[in-house]
Design a protein around this motif. Structure first.
Motif, mmCIF file in Angstrom:
data_model
loop_
_atom_site.group_PDB
_atom_site.id
_atom_site.type_symbol
_atom_site.label_atom_id
_atom_site.label_comp_id
_atom_site.label_asym_id
_atom_site.label_seq_id
_atom_site.Cartn_x
_atom_site.Cartn_y
_atom_site.Cartn_z
ATOM 1 N N GLY A 40 -76.992 34.563 66.738
ATOM 2 C CA GLY A 40 -78.356 35.048 66.808
ATOM 3 C C GLY A 40 -79.167 34.421 67.925
ATOM 4 O O GLY A 40 -78.625 33.879 68.893
ATOM 5 N N GLY A 41 -80.484 34.477 67.753
ATOM 6 C CA GLY A 41 -81.412 34.148 68.814
ATOM 7 C C GLY A 41 -81.906 32.730 68.876
ATOM 8 O O GLY A 41 -82.788 32.426 69.689
ATOM 9 N N TYR A 42 -81.357 31.816 68.044
ATOM 10 C CA TYR A 42 -81.706 30.399 68.206
ATOM 11 C C TYR A 42 -80.859 29.823 69.344
ATOM 12 O O TYR A 42 -80.121 28.860 69.187
ATOM 13 N N ALA A 43 -80.950 30.447 70.486
ATOM 14 C CA ALA A 43 -80.088 30.093 71.617
ATOM 15 C C ALA A 43 -80.740 30.580 72.901
ATOM 16 O O ALA A 43 -81.642 31.427 72.884
ATOM 17 N N GLU A 44 -80.258 30.063 74.012
ATOM 18 C CA GLU A 44 -80.820 30.495 75.295
ATOM 19 C C GLU A 44 -80.442 31.940 75.615
ATOM 20 O O GLU A 44 -81.205 32.649 76.283
ATOM 21 N N TYR A 45 -79.271 32.380 75.136
ATOM 22 C CA TYR A 45 -78.812 33.739 75.378
ATOM 23 C C TYR A 45 -78.218 34.319 74.095
ATOM 24 O O TYR A 45 -77.681 33.590 73.258
ATOM 25 N N VAL A 46 -78.284 35.644 73.961
ATOM 26 C CA VAL A 46 -77.710 36.313 72.805
ATOM 27 C C VAL A 46 -77.189 37.677 73.238
ATOM 28 O O VAL A 46 -77.751 38.317 74.131
ATOM 29 N N ALA A 47 -76.106 38.107 72.623
ATOM 30 C CA ALA A 47 -75.544 39.433 72.893
ATOM 31 C C ALA A 47 -75.990 40.407 71.804
ATOM 32 O O ALA A 47 -76.035 40.059 70.620
ATOM 33 N N VAL A 48 -76.321 41.631 72.208
ATOM 34 C CA VAL A 48 -76.713 42.673 71.268
ATOM 35 C C VAL A 48 -76.207 44.002 71.803
ATOM 36 O O VAL A 48 -76.116 44.205 73.025
ATOM 37 N N GLY A 49 -75.843 44.910 70.910
ATOM 38 C CA GLY A 49 -75.380 46.218 71.345
ATOM 39 C C GLY A 49 -76.483 46.989 72.049
ATOM 40 O O GLY A 49 -77.655 46.914 71.667
ATOM 41 N N ALA A 50 -76.119 47.743 73.072
ATOM 42 C CA ALA A 50 -77.115 48.560 73.760
ATOM 43 C C ALA A 50 -77.729 49.585 72.820
ATOM 44 O O ALA A 50 -78.899 49.954 72.957
ATOM 45 N N LEU A 51 -76.963 50.045 71.835
ATOM 46 C CA LEU A 51 -77.490 50.977 70.846
ATOM 47 C C LEU A 51 -78.325 50.260 69.793
ATOM 48 O O LEU A 51 -78.995 50.911 68.993
ATOM 49 N N GLU A 52 -78.269 48.942 69.779
ATOM 50 C CA GLU A 52 -79.066 48.141 68.848
ATOM 51 C C GLU A 52 -80.184 47.418 69.599
ATOM 52 O O GLU A 52 -80.518 46.270 69.304
ATOM 53 N N ALA A 53 -80.750 48.081 70.568
ATOM 54 C CA ALA A 53 -81.817 47.491 71.372
ATOM 55 C C ALA A 53 -82.928 48.515 71.554
ATOM 56 O O ALA A 53 -82.679 49.722 71.611
#
Length: 338
Positions: free
Chosen positions: A115-128
């Motif tokens: 998740g987002g407790y980080a400098e970077y996070v990956a998320v699906g383009a369809l989930e954005a």
């Protein structure tokens, strides 16, 4: 990159160096601008940390696209997006209708995926969702909890202009109060024993009651002129479903949003005598996200008032522990790259 990871010891979180995420074909990598601390993260750390060692919490995030997968469409580096943290199979009826939480293979950023407790996070383009220009990233990080509140109200049967009683003035309770006023509730009354939280609810346009000192149903009737017919429970503490059944009026409805992780009991006789209805709700649908973003962009939700503090990643472990104790905070945002 730096990330706050869950430990099996104390403190619950430690900031460590972990590998940077690399986008899969249909993913985006975001440089996290802001991520909200959610009560569910606190509950998971208290009750289930042994099941999720090393996980990176954080499902309320907004960030800048820094890498785009080879098959991800619609985004480019530099775009700011809000992460929709639920990912499903994208093929079942639930996914196709936008009700991804009901997909049998649903996963969540911050639990099954980093998740987002980080400098970077990956998320699906369809989930954005693209962050509209007038909306700043801090408000983008509030879309997820605001969507929880909108979904709860959407699933609550109520008449136009009808007053609403909200139990709990934490982040979800205050978000419900904010949305209820925006959606035309005649009066919103929030019950919470913590004075600081009541003051915040009042700043959002709600009347408040101290359940430790006042009879909630009587105070509600004094404010609105009638017994509450709609009660929304947002605290998730043992005993609150019973409390809701006692304060709601005859033929009333109780919506349970708060997630109680401990066994709880209530007296069915009270509910039977009043012929009450209940609905338990979870998460949100994609259209709840879209509607929330549209209202923020139009300036119709004063959601910035929900934010009571902003911290850096290094401060997160200590602040996370303090939020497990009684406090006056509503929404604390983490700025991992500050």
């Amino acid at each position: 990159m730096r990330a706050a990871v869950l430990t099996v010891d104390e403190p619950s979180l430690l900031v460590r160096e972990v590998p940077d995420p690399t986008p899969r074909p249909h993913e985006l990598v975001l440089r996290v601008d802001a991520c909200g601390i959610c009560g569910s993260d606190l509950h998971l750390a208290q009750a289930y940390k042994a099941q999720y060692p090393g996980v990176v919490f954080g499902h309320e995030f907004c960030g800048e696209v820094v890498a785009v997968g080879s098959e991800a469409e619609g985004y480019r580096p530099g775009d700011r997006v809000i992460g929709f943290p639920l990912a499903g199979c994208r093929r079942c009826a639930a996914c196709l209708s936008g009700d991804v939480a009901k997909c049998p293979s649903m996963t969540l950023n911050g639990v099954q995926r980093p998740g987002g407790y980080a400098e970077y996070v990956a998320v699906g383009a369809l989930e954005a969702f693209l962050l509209p220009e007038p909306v700043d990233p801090d408000l983008g990080a509030l879309v997820e909890p605001l969507a929880v509140a909108l979904h709860a109200l959407d699933r609550t049967p109520r008449e136009a202009g009808e007053p609403v009683l909200v139990l709990g003035a934490g982040p979800v309770g205050c978000a419900v109060a904010l949305w209820a006023r925006a959606l035309g509730a005649g009066e919103v009354v929030v019950s919470d024993p913590v004075e600081g939280r009541r003051r915040l609810a009042e700043s959002l346009g709600a009347a408040t009651v101290d359940p430790a000192k006042e009879a909630v149903a009587e105070e509600f009737a004094g404010i609105t002129g009638s017994a509450p017919r709609v009660v929304i429970e947002c605290a998730g503490a043992p005993g609150l479903i019973q409390h809701a059944s006692e304060v709601v009026g005859t033929d009333g409805h109780v919506t349970v949003v708060g997630v109680c992780l401990k066994p709880d009991t209530f007296s069915p006789a009270v509910s039977v005598a009043k012929e009450l209805s209940y609905r338990f709700v979870a998460y949100y649908r994609r259209r709840d996200f879209a509607r929330t973003i549209a209202q923020l962009a139009a300036g119709r939700l004063a959601a910035d008032r929900l934010v009571t503090d902003r911290i850096g990643l290094a401060e997160l472990p200590q602040r996370f522990e303090s939020l497990m104790e009684p406090n006056n905070d509503c929404k604390v945002l983490v700025h991992p790259n500050r």
